[in-house]
Design an enzyme around this catalytic site. Structure first.
Site, PDB file in Angstrom:
ATOM      1  N   HIS A 182      -8.278  -1.969   6.328  1.00  0.00           N
ATOM      2  CA  HIS A 182      -7.284  -2.139   7.691  1.00  0.00           C
ATOM      3  C   HIS A 182      -6.559  -1.230   7.911  1.00  0.00           C
ATOM      4  O   HIS A 182      -5.979  -0.426   7.107  1.00  0.00           O
ATOM      5  CB  HIS A 182      -6.689  -3.713   7.265  1.00  0.00           C
TER       6      HIS A 182
ATOM      7  N   GLY B  24     -13.568 -11.792   1.616  1.00  0.00           N
ATOM      8  CA  GLY B  24     -14.459 -11.067   0.418  1.00  0.00           C
ATOM      9  C   GLY B  24     -15.403 -11.954  -0.263  1.00  0.00           C
ATOM     10  O   GLY B  24     -16.652 -11.472  -0.379  1.00  0.00           O
TER      11      GLY B  24
ATOM     12  N   GLU C 121     -12.560 -32.611  13.204  1.00  0.00           N
ATOM     13  CA  GLU C 121     -13.516 -32.368  14.134  1.00  0.00           C
ATOM     14  C   GLU C 121     -13.692 -31.025  14.868  1.00  0.00           C
ATOM     15  O   GLU C 121     -14.487 -30.380  15.388  1.00  0.00           O
ATOM     16  CB  GLU C 121     -13.501 -33.256  15.165  1.00  0.00           C
TER      17      GLU C 121
ATOM     18  N   GLN D 199       0.868  -1.270   0.020  1.00  0.00           N
ATOM     19  CA  GLN D 199       0.063   0.170  -0.170  1.00  0.00           C
ATOM     20  C   GLN D 199       0.912   1.264  -0.023  1.00  0.00           C
ATOM     21  O   GLN D 199       0.523   2.226  -0.697  1.00  0.00           O
ATOM     22  CB  GLN D 199      -0.872  -0.088   1.129  1.00  0.00           C
TER      23      GLN D 199
END
Length: 340
Positions: free
Chosen positions: A108, A134, A231, A86
């Protein structure tokens, strides 16, 4: 009490005549773009020229531009590319087009919290963070529902940043389930801690430790896999539906008693001290600095750990067992190939 907002608290018309640029078309990007489009918003997708996602976005009826073109054309810019990419993309392609009155958004808070991105003071800086992957954000929206989310305002240059953020949250369906107001700091630090201590790091190590304990004691790997991994979904589903008490209500009394007498022997005072240390590293920025440096160096430790865990015996056993259980919709991935 936390501040919660729903559909009636959000005015989608606040986005009328405001073009929204979704930067990225991965898991969250595709969901935000398509949900906003279906909500009647003016949406474009910003991608680099060689992106494999361009054709996918265009085939979904979306307008695709290069990132700098999208940032220049938009009033609202939502950055939905990986955290570590970013800052570079922002500096080169977005910052030059951030003029007064625009809104810069995130799902975020990492880059704002750790000051990798420092926006100009005359733009709103806000956050909308759906609490689901998403594909789930999109799937639930298409069925008339929504996933819950978080909203935050880091910088309110306009005086109506929260109202605009709630409108965006409504556009992607989150206000159908409810959104909780937070801060960039709280969202970032709790998100990182949850991933490391419980959801990913803690759970993965607990599964492997249980599996290894049974194998070392001479039990069959296949039986150990069923007891320590397979499980787990059954238990998590019960907790998801009704909390810990509903899970305990649903299992046998033997299992419930084992829960009470054994749980705090595994997750004990030493475990809690380790959790506090993890949180401290997140709060003081140590983890962020380490992760940023790891990326700058080409991810050597990351790749090493990934390769080690791919070869763990529980993974080899699991692949074969899942192939015999088509009802679980088994997935096999090539590490490093990327996700949705």
């Amino acid at each position: 009490m936390a501040d919660l907002y729903y559909d009636n608290d959000a005015d989608l018309s606040r986005l009328t005549d405001r073009r929204i640029a979704i930067i990225g078309y991965g898991s969250q990007g595709h969901a935000h773009a398509l949900n906003l489009k279906d909500s009647g918003c003016d949406v474009v997708v910003g991608l680099h020229s060689g992106s494999r996602s361009r054709a996918k976005a265009e085939s979904a009826g979306l307008t695709v531009m290069d990132v700098d073109e999208a940032a220049q054309a938009a009033d609202v810019i939502m950055i939905l590319i990986p955290d570590t990419k970013q800052a570079e993309v922002y500096a080169e392609y977005i910052a030059p087009h951030l003029s007064a009155g625009k809104t810069l958004m995130f799902a975020h808070g990492f880059n704002i919290r750790y000051e990798q991105i420092v926006p100009p003071e005359d733009v709103d800086v806000t956050l909308v963070a759906p609490k689901a992957p998403g594909h789930r954000v999109r799937e639930v929206f298409e069925h008339g529902g929504g996933v819950p989310g978080l909203v935050a305002v880091h910088q309110d240059a306009s005086g109506h940043a929260l109202a605009d953020t709630l409108a965006y949250a409504k556009g992607i369906g989150c206000t159908r389930a409810g959104v909780l107001e937070t801060t960039f700091t709280e969202e970032t630090e709790t998100d990182l801690f949850g991933e490391q201590a419980v959801l990913c790091g803690g759970t993965a190590e607990l599964i492997k430790a249980g599996f290894e304990t049974l194998i070392e004691a001479g039990y069959q790997p296949e039986v150990a896999y069923f007891e320590c991994l397979h499980e787990l979904k059954l238990i998590v589903d019960l907790i998801y539906q009704g909390g810990l008490n509903y899970m305990r209500y649903s299992v046998s009394e033997t299992a419930e008693y084992g829960d009470y007498v054994a749980g705090d022997k595994v997750v004990n005072a030493e475990s809690r001290r380790a959790m506090k240390q993890l949180l401290a590293r997140i709060q003081d920025g140590s983890f962020a600095r380490e992760w940023i440096e790891e990326n700058r160096e080409g991810l050597p430790n990351f790749q090493k750990r990934r390769a080690q865990d791919v070869e763990h015996p529980i993974e080899r056993v699991g692949v074969e067992l899942r192939r015999m259980m088509p009802f679980v919709n088994p997935k096999e991935v090539v590490p490093g190939s990327g996700g949705a």
